[in-house]
Design a protein around this motif. Structure first.
Motif, short mmCIF file in Angstrom:
data_model
loop_
_atom_site.label_atom_id
_atom_site.label_comp_id
_atom_site.label_asym_id
_atom_site.label_seq_id
_atom_site.Cartn_x
_atom_site.Cartn_y
_atom_site.Cartn_z
N LEU A 104 56.78 33.87 50.94
CA LEU A 104 56.28 32.89 49.98
C LEU A 104 55.37 33.61 49.00
O LEU A 104 54.39 34.24 49.41
CB LEU A 104 55.51 31.78 50.70
CG LEU A 104 54.81 30.75 49.80
CD1 LEU A 104 55.84 29.97 48.99
CD2 LEU A 104 53.96 29.80 50.64
N THR A 105 55.70 33.53 47.72
CA THR A 105 54.91 34.20 46.69
C THR A 105 54.04 33.18 45.97
O THR A 105 54.53 32.15 45.49
CB THR A 105 55.82 34.91 45.66
OG1 THR A 105 56.63 35.87 46.35
CG2 THR A 105 54.99 35.62 44.61
N LEU A 106 52.74 33.49 45.89
CA LEU A 106 51.78 32.63 45.22
C LEU A 106 51.21 33.36 44.02
O LEU A 106 51.05 34.58 44.04
CB LEU A 106 50.63 32.25 46.18
CG LEU A 106 51.04 31.60 47.50
CD1 LEU A 106 49.81 31.37 48.38
CD2 LEU A 106 51.76 30.28 47.25
N ARG A 107 50.89 32.61 42.97
CA ARG A 107 50.35 33.20 41.75
C ARG A 107 48.86 32.88 41.63
O ARG A 107 48.45 31.71 41.70
CB ARG A 107 51.10 32.68 40.52
CG ARG A 107 50.62 33.29 39.21
CD ARG A 107 51.44 32.80 38.03
NE ARG A 107 52.81 33.30 38.09
CZ ARG A 107 53.86 32.54 38.36
NH1 ARG A 107 53.70 31.24 38.59
NH2 ARG A 107 55.07 33.05 38.40
N ALA A 108 48.04 33.92 41.43
CA ALA A 108 46.60 33.77 41.26
C ALA A 108 46.24 33.88 39.78
O ALA A 108 46.99 34.48 38.99
CB ALA A 108 45.86 34.84 42.06
N PRO A 109 45.10 33.33 39.36
CA PRO A 109 44.74 33.34 37.94
C PRO A 109 44.23 34.68 37.42
O PRO A 109 44.15 34.88 36.21
CB PRO A 109 43.64 32.27 37.85
CG PRO A 109 43.05 32.23 39.22
CD PRO A 109 44.19 32.49 40.16
N SER A 110 43.87 35.62 38.30
CA SER A 110 43.39 36.92 37.86
C SER A 110 43.64 37.97 38.94
O SER A 110 43.89 37.63 40.10
CB SER A 110 41.89 36.87 37.55
OG SER A 110 41.14 36.70 38.75
N ARG A 111 43.53 39.26 38.56
CA ARG A 111 43.74 40.33 39.52
C ARG A 111 42.65 40.33 40.59
O ARG A 111 42.92 40.57 41.78
CB ARG A 111 43.76 41.69 38.80
CG ARG A 111 44.97 41.88 37.90
CD ARG A 111 45.03 43.30 37.34
NE ARG A 111 46.17 43.45 36.46
CZ ARG A 111 47.42 43.67 36.87
NH1 ARG A 111 47.66 43.77 38.16
NH2 ARG A 111 48.40 43.80 36.00
N PHE A 112 41.41 40.09 40.17
CA PHE A 112 40.32 40.03 41.14
C PHE A 112 40.55 38.90 42.14
O PHE A 112 40.37 39.08 43.35
CB PHE A 112 38.99 39.81 40.41
CG PHE A 112 37.84 39.57 41.35
CD1 PHE A 112 37.26 40.61 42.05
CD2 PHE A 112 37.35 38.28 41.56
CE1 PHE A 112 36.21 40.38 42.93
CE2 PHE A 112 36.31 38.03 42.43
CZ PHE A 112 35.73 39.10 43.12
N HIS A 113 40.95 37.75 41.63
CA HIS A 113 41.22 36.59 42.48
C HIS A 113 42.33 36.92 43.49
O HIS A 113 42.21 36.64 44.68
CB HIS A 113 41.63 35.40 41.61
CG HIS A 113 41.56 34.07 42.31
ND1 HIS A 113 40.68 33.09 41.93
CD2 HIS A 113 42.24 33.57 43.37
CE1 HIS A 113 40.84 32.03 42.72
NE2 HIS A 113 41.79 32.30 43.60
#
Length: 226
Positions: A187-196
């Protein structure tokens, strides 16, 4: 407000009132919601112990009662937990089934709009009972929106579980994660930033995977991208 204790004097009437409220609420919705409510009503009627506020039934037995497979049972029970209609009192372990209680306050709150469909006497009875004890909620930093589970995906239902377990962590790190894709057990999830993304992958990946596996045992890996 309606007494939330289905025991003691008048207990029999309260049991029927609660089931009536849930049935009337479901009948005003679509067929999928109606079937889901019927499953819960049948489970409550067949196996819920009103005196002890206890529902302890194995997934296999529930699957037989509902005429579905165990995967469907797992998803439906997780959804009832996410809605607050069922509350875990003791987590299953070492051969013991999970023990649930009814989230009666939440059930009443969610079905209140449908009370008028039953009749004015029902509304009066539901609205003039003894007030429940006041519960002071713990402060939560900022306003946390309840996850939308209407899509029915494994991630939507998992977010609801994570929201119920830890609102602070959910608000800070999990709420903004979006479902990107599902490929087999990944399952691939997308985060709002690289740090996040890095923080979630390092500190929360295990928790996210566990929640997803409660909904869908085929999820074997969580991947976070930007």
């Amino acid at each position: 407000m309606y007494s939330t204790k289905p025991v003691g004097r008048g207990a029999s009437a309260r049991k029927y009132d609660l089931l009536t409220a849930l049935g009337a609420f479901a009948l005003a919705l679509g067929k999928h919601d109606q079937r889901r409510a019927l499953r819960l009503i049948t489970l409550i009627t067949a196996r819920y112990n009103w005196a002890r506020d206890e529902l302890a039934v194995g997934q296999r037995e529930i699957a037989r009662l509902w005429s579905v497979d165990e995967r469907t049972v797992k998803r439906e029970m997780a959804l009832f937990r996410a809605k607050g209609w069922l509350v875990v009192k003791r987590q299953g372990a070492r051969g013991r089934v999970t023990q649930y209680g009814l989230g009666i306050d939440q059930l009443l709150s969610d079905t209140e709009a449908a009370w008028e469909y039953v009749g004015s006497d029902f509304e009066l009875r539901m609205g003039k009972e003894v007030l429940p004890e006041k519960v002071v909620p713990l402060p939560v930093r900022g306003k946390v929106a309840v996850p939308d589970v209407s899509s029915g995906t494994e991630w939507a239902l998992s977010k609801a579980l994570l929201h119920a377990e830890d609102m602070a962590s959910y608000s800070s790190w999990i709420a903004s994660l979006e479902r990107a894709e599902r490929a087999g057990g990944r399952l691939t999830l997308r985060a709002p930033s690289r740090f996040h993304a890095a923080y979630v992958q390092t500190h929360l990946e295990g928790r996210l995977l566990k929640a997803c596996q409660e909904i869908d045992a085929d999820v074997a890996e969580i991947r976070i991208v930007v």
